[in-house]
Scaffold this active site. Structure first.
Site, short mmCIF file in Angstrom:
data_model
loop_
_atom_site.label_atom_id
_atom_site.label_comp_id
_atom_site.label_asym_id
_atom_site.label_seq_id
_atom_site.Cartn_x
_atom_site.Cartn_y
_atom_site.Cartn_z
N LYS A 107 -12.94 6.02 0.67
CA LYS A 107 -12.84 5.35 1.99
C LYS A 107 -13.53 3.98 1.91
O LYS A 107 -13.37 3.30 0.90
CB LYS A 107 -13.39 6.26 3.08
N SER A 146 -13.08 18.15 4.36
CA SER A 146 -14.40 18.80 4.25
C SER A 146 -14.52 19.70 3.01
O SER A 146 -15.21 20.72 3.06
CB SER A 146 -14.71 19.59 5.53
N GLY A 204 -13.92 15.16 7.57
CA GLY A 204 -15.27 14.64 7.80
C GLY A 204 -16.13 15.47 8.74
O GLY A 204 -17.15 15.00 9.23
N GLU A 247 -6.49 8.55 8.84
CA GLU A 247 -7.27 7.40 9.29
C GLU A 247 -6.43 6.13 9.31
O GLU A 247 -6.84 5.13 9.91
CB GLU A 247 -8.54 7.26 8.43
N GLU A 272 -3.79 17.82 5.20
CA GLU A 272 -5.11 17.51 5.75
C GLU A 272 -5.03 17.59 7.27
O GLU A 272 -4.70 16.60 7.93
CB GLU A 272 -5.52 16.07 5.40
N ASN A 302 -11.43 10.15 -2.50
CA ASN A 302 -11.11 9.09 -1.54
C ASN A 302 -12.44 8.52 -1.06
O ASN A 302 -13.09 9.10 -0.20
CB ASN A 302 -10.31 9.71 -0.37
N HIS A 325 -2.52 8.56 5.28
CA HIS A 325 -3.78 9.24 5.62
C HIS A 325 -3.98 9.17 7.14
O HIS A 325 -3.63 8.19 7.78
CB HIS A 325 -4.95 8.56 4.89
P1 PGA Z 1 -13.60 14.58 3.87
O1 PGA Z 1 -12.37 13.56 3.86
O2 PGA Z 1 -13.61 15.29 2.56
O3 PGA Z 1 -14.83 13.70 4.06
O4 PGA Z 1 -13.39 15.51 5.01
C1 PGA Z 1 -11.16 13.92 3.30
C2 PGA Z 1 -10.15 12.83 3.52
O5 PGA Z 1 -10.17 12.20 4.58
O6 PGA Z 1 -9.31 12.55 2.67
#
Ligand code: PGA
Length: 247
Positions: free
Chosen positions: A15, A208, A177, A102, A171, A13, A100
């Site tokens: 982003k 993460s 993150g 976000e 998640e 991902n 997601h």
């Molecule tokens: P991250 O993000 O690996 O940077 O924690 C995972 C995600 O949001 O899908």
């Protein structure tokens, strides 16, 4: 009837990264190049770039697949800023991340998530449905189960799980993150819970994940990972994929 996928799934991902078309092309090519020497019989690899980079990413991929980070809940029409399933299919997109954290942060409800899942499967795009929004580090396993069950029940209402391939990504919001993933035993317990009432889905973990912890999530009932930050570093990402080639 669906073809049940027993393969693991490692999803990048990206982003809102990288900043330029040149970097996106380079990153996708580097990822693809590394796939040549990875045993792909047990793992599918998906890259979800920002949609503006889909054409170059799709062009660079051969062994890897392209996905999107979101999809409109509507088929077509006056929906400013939205991108439809039909439009992304122009790039033979196979997967869509849906729900997601976000996106939920900006008000995406379970009902909207449900519409997106329905539209995806109707167009032959496999949803990677994210659950875990709203959880805190202090949430008990009981609360985690309650929150997730609701997100799955509403998010998948009306979906015949015998008919469609579907991936659920657990998640927990508080691990995204942060560089601090969930305890693999906790992730495993949640996966077992999900599989106890929907054994037909593929379950993956996200939050993460990097090359130092990926193997702790591999090898159990967890069939893959959703990777944010570490998917932007090619060597890291290849190591993560390798962790899922062994079982
Ligand atoms: P991250 O993000 O690996 O940077 O924690 C995972 C995600 O949001 O899908």
């Amino acid at each position: 009837m669906k073809n049940i996928s027993n393969k693991n799934l490692v999803v990048a991902n990206w982003k809102m990264n990288p900043n330029s078309l040149v970097e996106a092309r380079r990153l996708a090519s580097q990822v693809e190049h590394g796939l040549l020497s990875i045993d792909r019989t047990k793992v599918d690899i998906v890259i979800c770039p920002p949609v503006v980079f889909l054409p170059v990413v799709k062009h660079a991929l051969h062994f890897g697949q392209a996905g999107v980070q979101n999809i409109s809940a509507e088929e077509k029409g006056a929906f400013t800023g939205q991108i439809s399933a039909t439009q992304v299919l122009e790039f033979r997109v196979k997967y869509a991340i849906i729900g997601h954290s976000e996106c939920r942060l900006f008000g995406e409800s379970d009902q909207v998530v449900n519409k997106k899942v329905k539209i995806s499967v109707a167009h032959g795009i496999e949803p990677i449905l994210c659950v875990g929004y709203g959880l805190k580090p202090s949430s008990s396993l009981l609360t985690v189960k309650k929150v997730i069950k609701k997100q799955l029940q509403v998010g998948l209402a009306g979906i015949d799980l015998r008919k469609y391939l579907l991936t659920i990504a657990y998640e927990p919001l508080w691990v995204i993150g942060t560089g601090k993933p969930a305890d693999p035993a906790h992730a495993q317990a949640v996966m077992d819970f999900i599989l106890s009432f929907m054994p037909q889905v593929r379950v993956i973990y996200g939050g993460s994940v990097d090359s130092s912890n990926a193997s702790e999530f591999a090898g159990s009932r967890i069939q893959g990972v959703l990777v944010g930050g570490a998917s932007l570093k090619t060597t890291e990402f290849h190591k993560i994929i390798s962790a899922f080639t062994k079982f």
